[in-house]
Write a protein that holds these residues in place. Structure first.
Motif, PDB file in Angstrom:
ATOM      1  N   GLY A 154      21.026  45.651 -15.509  1.00  0.00           N
ATOM      2  CA  GLY A 154      22.010  45.915 -14.469  1.00  0.00           C
ATOM      3  C   GLY A 154      23.025  46.971 -14.896  1.00  0.00           C
ATOM      4  N   VAL A 155      23.474  46.900 -16.156  1.00  0.00           N
ATOM      5  CA  VAL A 155      24.421  47.893 -16.663  1.00  0.00           C
ATOM      6  C   VAL A 155      23.780  49.273 -16.706  1.00  0.00           C
ATOM      7  CG1 VAL A 155      25.730  48.612 -18.704  1.00  0.00           C
ATOM      8  CG2 VAL A 155      25.793  46.223 -17.960  1.00  0.00           C
ATOM      9  N   LEU A 156      22.528  49.338 -17.208  1.00  0.00           N
ATOM     10  CA  LEU A 156      21.844  50.636 -17.315  1.00  0.00           C
ATOM     11  C   LEU A 156      21.617  51.249 -15.946  1.00  0.00           C
ATOM     12  CD1 LEU A 156      19.181  49.861 -20.088  1.00  0.00           C
ATOM     13  CD2 LEU A 156      21.414  50.964 -20.367  1.00  0.00           C
ATOM     14  N   GLU A 157      21.190  50.432 -14.996  1.00  0.00           N
ATOM     15  CA  GLU A 157      20.935  50.971 -13.652  1.00  0.00           C
ATOM     16  C   GLU A 157      22.225  51.461 -13.003  1.00  0.00           C
ATOM     17  OE1 GLU A 157      16.904  48.454 -12.436  1.00  0.00           O
ATOM     18  OE2 GLU A 157      18.855  47.834 -11.627  1.00  0.00           O
ATOM     19  N   ASN A 200      25.877  58.516 -20.401  1.00  0.00           N
ATOM     20  CA  ASN A 200      26.248  58.037 -19.065  1.00  0.00           C
ATOM     21  C   ASN A 200      26.805  56.616 -19.079  1.00  0.00           C
ATOM     22  OD1 ASN A 200      25.193  60.448 -18.197  1.00  0.00           O
ATOM     23  ND2 ASN A 200      23.267  59.568 -17.431  1.00  0.00           N
ATOM     24  N   CYS A 201      26.539  55.892 -20.157  1.00  0.00           N
ATOM     25  CA  CYS A 201      26.865  54.459 -20.195  1.00  0.00           C
ATOM     26  C   CYS A 201      28.066  54.229 -21.113  1.00  0.00           C
ATOM     27  CB  CYS A 201      25.662  53.654 -20.689  1.00  0.00           C
ATOM     28  SG  CYS A 201      25.950  51.876 -20.830  1.00  0.00           S
ATOM     29  N   GLU A 202      29.123  53.660 -20.571  1.00  0.00           N
ATOM     30  CA  GLU A 202      30.343  53.422 -21.337  1.00  0.00           C
ATOM     31  C   GLU A 202      30.089  52.525 -22.547  1.00  0.00           C
ATOM     32  OE1 GLU A 202      34.687  51.219 -20.704  1.00  0.00           O
ATOM     33  OE2 GLU A 202      33.377  51.622 -18.980  1.00  0.00           O
ATOM     34  N   GLN A 203      29.277  51.461 -22.352  1.00  0.00           N
ATOM     35  CA  GLN A 203      29.032  50.528 -23.455  1.00  0.00           C
ATOM     36  C   GLN A 203      28.253  51.195 -24.579  1.00  0.00           C
ATOM     37  OE1 GLN A 203      28.760  49.968 -20.250  1.00  0.00           O
ATOM     38  NE2 GLN A 203      29.361  47.881 -19.682  1.00  0.00           N
ATOM     39  N   LEU A 204      27.278  52.052 -24.247  1.00  0.00           N
ATOM     40  CA  LEU A 204      26.517  52.737 -25.287  1.00  0.00           C
ATOM     41  C   LEU A 204      27.383  53.773 -26.001  1.00  0.00           C
ATOM     42  CD1 LEU A 204      23.036  53.219 -23.548  1.00  0.00           C
ATOM     43  CD2 LEU A 204      23.674  51.533 -25.285  1.00  0.00           C
ATOM     44  N   GLU A 253      33.311  42.409 -21.289  1.00  0.00           N
ATOM     45  CA  GLU A 253      34.032  41.343 -20.596  1.00  0.00           C
ATOM     46  C   GLU A 253      33.190  40.094 -20.374  1.00  0.00           C
ATOM     47  OE1 GLU A 253      31.939  43.838 -17.575  1.00  0.00           O
ATOM     48  OE2 GLU A 253      33.193  44.206 -19.353  1.00  0.00           O
ATOM     49  N   ARG A 254      31.877  40.214 -20.487  1.00  0.00           N
ATOM     50  CA  ARG A 254      30.986  39.058 -20.347  1.00  0.00           C
ATOM     51  C   ARG A 254      30.621  38.429 -21.684  1.00  0.00           C
ATOM     52  NH1 ARG A 254      27.668  39.405 -15.707  1.00  0.00           N
ATOM     53  NH2 ARG A 254      26.455  37.708 -16.658  1.00  0.00           N
ATOM     54  N   GLY A 255      31.147  38.968 -22.772  1.00  0.00           N
ATOM     55  CA  GLY A 255      30.877  38.393 -24.089  1.00  0.00           C
ATOM     56  C   GLY A 255      29.639  38.931 -24.770  1.00  0.00           C
ATOM     57  N   PHE A 256      28.935  39.888 -24.169  1.00  0.00           N
ATOM     58  CA  PHE A 256      27.779  40.522 -24.812  1.00  0.00           C
ATOM     59  C   PHE A 256      28.271  41.561 -25.823  1.00  0.00           C
ATOM     60  CE2 PHE A 256      26.226  38.951 -20.764  1.00  0.00           C
ATOM     61  CZ  PHE A 256      25.024  38.345 -21.117  1.00  0.00           C
ATOM     62  N   VAL A 257      27.542  41.705 -26.907  1.00  0.00           N
ATOM     63  CA  VAL A 257      27.948  42.602 -27.989  1.00  0.00           C
ATOM     64  C   VAL A 257      27.019  43.819 -28.011  1.00  0.00           C
ATOM     65  CG1 VAL A 257      28.368  42.829 -30.469  1.00  0.00           C
ATOM     66  CG2 VAL A 257      28.756  40.621 -29.337  1.00  0.00           C
ATOM     67  N   TRP A 258      27.605  45.011 -27.802  1.00  0.00           N
ATOM     68  CA  TRP A 258      26.862  46.262 -27.837  1.00  0.00           C
ATOM     69  C   TRP A 258      27.135  46.936 -29.189  1.00  0.00           C
ATOM     70  CZ3 TRP A 258      24.441  48.316 -23.196  1.00  0.00           C
ATOM     71  CH2 TRP A 258      24.592  47.493 -22.080  1.00  0.00           C
ATOM     72  N   GLU A 259      26.064  47.321 -29.885  1.00  0.00           N
ATOM     73  CA  GLU A 259      26.256  47.906 -31.202  1.00  0.00           C
ATOM     74  C   GLU A 259      25.098  48.818 -31.573  1.00  0.00           C
ATOM     75  OE1 GLU A 259      26.551  44.551 -33.790  1.00  0.00           O
ATOM     76  OE2 GLU A 259      24.425  44.054 -33.651  1.00  0.00           O
ATOM     77  N   LYS A 260      25.325  49.647 -32.569  1.00  0.00           N
ATOM     78  CA  LYS A 260      24.261  50.462 -33.150  1.00  0.00           C
ATOM     79  C   LYS A 260      23.552  49.596 -34.185  1.00  0.00           C
ATOM     80  CE  LYS A 260      22.804  54.812 -32.791  1.00  0.00           C
ATOM     81  NZ  LYS A 260      23.611  55.902 -33.363  1.00  0.00           N
ATOM     82  N   ALA A 261      22.243  49.565 -34.139  1.00  0.00           N
ATOM     83  CA  ALA A 261      21.482  48.734 -35.069  1.00  0.00           C
ATOM     84  C   ALA A 261      21.607  49.281 -36.490  1.00  0.00           C
ATOM     85  CB  ALA A 261      20.017  48.669 -34.652  1.00  0.00           C
ATOM     86  N   VAL A 262      21.680  48.377 -37.465  1.00  0.00           N
ATOM     87  CA  VAL A 262      21.784  48.810 -38.860  1.00  0.00           C
ATOM     88  C   VAL A 262      20.441  49.319 -39.378  1.00  0.00           C
ATOM     89  CG1 VAL A 262      23.691  47.234 -39.352  1.00  0.00           C
ATOM     90  CG2 VAL A 262      21.329  46.459 -39.694  1.00  0.00           C
TER      91      VAL A 262
END
Length: 495
Positions: free
Chosen positions: A331-334, A374-378, A389-398
């Protein structure tokens, strides 16, 4: 003076009447169990059934009345009252050799056998009697024994005439799916499990061969284990009485018992590996991980999670979390206009099941690298972890140049986002892992993308996804399921 024949007959009649009156008076003063017809005995002349009392609350119970009711029927009746620790307040049990208190928690000053309930049972059969029940008729246990001996069921039960008498349920237990499903029983007298108060009789060797024979709550633990083994229970029309002074009579006692009962049930289900209970009306109860807990399994080695070695598939709570995370990320990506598609095993699951593969442990999406901005979280994840705000964690993989969206800060179930870019008509990327499906592919598979049902929603997928999957995994991959790393563990070789 000589007695006439008539006088002699009268004297004899008076004497006989006096003898009858004396016998009746003597009989009425005997204990009830002496007047009743004695129960059938075992080969050595002793009782064949041990009464085992396990389901009671130490703070408020009718166990003394329960025990006394069985001794009234047979003074030699073996009775074992089992508790984890010494009950407090103390139980007022009769001080007779055939009534014993078994403490199941090991103690420094007692031998190991003292903590095993089978130590206290020498009879062929055991009757599990719940608090609040009482024996009020002779021979009830023996009649249950005769029904059990007749065959057809491994357990027989008799309802207790309480406010919640026993009734039959169907029960299907799937260890592979970590799930117990209850439903209406086809028969009211023969079924997989009982709900309500009942005296349950079975062979002692059957009870003590269960992995957790006296786990509480007894009804939950016993029938989960017996239903898994295919043992039927027969419910008899042979009711036991209810205590004259029933336990948990006050609102506070009931509240305390319900609270502690819920905690015991949740702990038992988790210990037995049940993560989802489907009730009679379809109500679902979850006993696995959530946003506030760690996930149900640890670090995955060799693409093969630990639960596969236990001949189990992904816990249902984990699949639920993965579905929720995948739906949210898509949903976020779309909304941000990021082109994405189902990748790897997630695309395979969509093609095969319309869902996540039942033994998979993450979700894979491909994205266009040029759309990341285009994506704020990315964009935020480029600089460090972002908790939205939904508690999901967005990060760069190690592990490399790709993104990961975790279910929460505590629960690391995740969706991996793999940035691809076109080069000479071929989609490639900067990070490659040692996965068989991690290969380049022609961009025409993404032009156009097509909708495909996945995990309860519609996601974007490569066109001609069968050819796409066979390019990555090999011919016939949709029709021939296999675990992620067959060299370590093969689906065909599992139970």
């Amino acid at each position: 003076m000589r007695l006439t024949r008539c006088q002699a007959a009268l004297a004899a009649a008076i004497t006989l009447n006096l003898l009858v009156l004396f016998y009746v008076s003597w009989l009425q003063h005997q204990p009830r169990n002496s007047r009743a017809r004695g129960p059938r005995r075992g080969a050595a002349g002793g009782p064949r059934v041990t009464v085992l009392v396990r389901e009671f609350e130490a703070f408020d119970n009718a166990v003394p009345e329960l025990v006394d009711s069985f001794l009234q029927q047979d003074a030699a009746q073996p009775v074992v009252v089992a508790a984890d620790t010494l009950p407090y307040p103390p139980l007022a049990l009769p001080r007779v050799p055939n009534v014993r208190l078994a403490l199941l928690q090991p103690a420094l000053d007692r031998p190991a056998a003292a903590s095993r309930p089978e130590t206290y049972v020498a009879t062929e059969f055991v009757a599990l009697v719940p608090d609040g029940a009482r024996a009020d008729a002779p021979g009830q246990l023996e009649r249950m024994v005769e029904v059990l001996r007749a065959g057809g069921a491994r357990l027989v039960a008799a309802p207790v005439a309480s406010a919640n008498p026993a009734r039959c349920l169907a029960l299907n237990v799937s260890l592979r799916e970590w799930t117990a499903r209850y439903g209406p029983a086809p028969s009211a007298l023969r079924c997989d499990a009982l709900d309500g108060d009942a005296v349950v009789l079975l062979r002692a060797r059957d009870l003590f061969n269960l992995s957790a024979p006296l786990a509480r709550p007894m009804g939950t633990g016993l029938f989960l284990q017996t239903a898994l083994r295919g043992w039927a229970v027969q419910l008899l029309d042979l009711p036991f009485g209810a205590a004259r002074q029933p336990p948990l009579a006050t609102a506070h006692a009931r509240w305390k018992a319900e609270r502690e009962g819920r905690a015991r049930r949740a702990a038992l289900l988790r210990a037995l590996g049940i993560r989802l209970v489907s009730g009679e009306g379809g109500r679902l109860e979850w006993f696995g991980c959530n946003k506030e807990t760690p996930r149900c399994f640890g670090t995955v080695v060799g693409d093969t999670p630990a639960y596969l070695y236990e001949e189990r598939w992904t816990p249902p709570c984990c699949l639920r979390a993965l579905r929720e995370t995948a739906r949210y990320v898509v949903g976020v990506l779309e909304a941000a206009g990021v082109r994405y598609w189902l990748e790897g095993g997630s695309l395979l699951g969509a093609a095969r099941h319309g869902d996540i593969i039942p033994w998979d442990y993450d979700v894979d999406l491909g994205i266009y690298l040029e759309d990341v901005g285009n994506c704020e979280q990315l964009r935020g994840a480029e600089a460090g972890s972002v908790v939205d705000e939904r508690g999901f964690v967005w990060e760069k993989a190690v592990e490399g140049d790709f993104f990961r969206v975790q279910y929460s800060e505590s629960n690391h179930l995740h969706v991996d986002l793999w940035p691809f870019y076109p080069r000479n008509g071929v989609m490639t990327k900067d990070t490659w892992l040692d996965h068989r499906q991690d290969v380049e592919f022609p961009e025409h598979f993404l032009q156009p993308l097509v909708p495909l049902s996945f995990a309860g929603f519609v996601a974007q997928a490569p066109n001609n996804y069968r050819r796409f999957l066979e390019l990555k995994f090999g011919s016939g991959v949709i029709e021939n399921p296999e675990y992620p790393n067959p060299s370590l563990l093969s689906l065909a070789g599992s139970g």
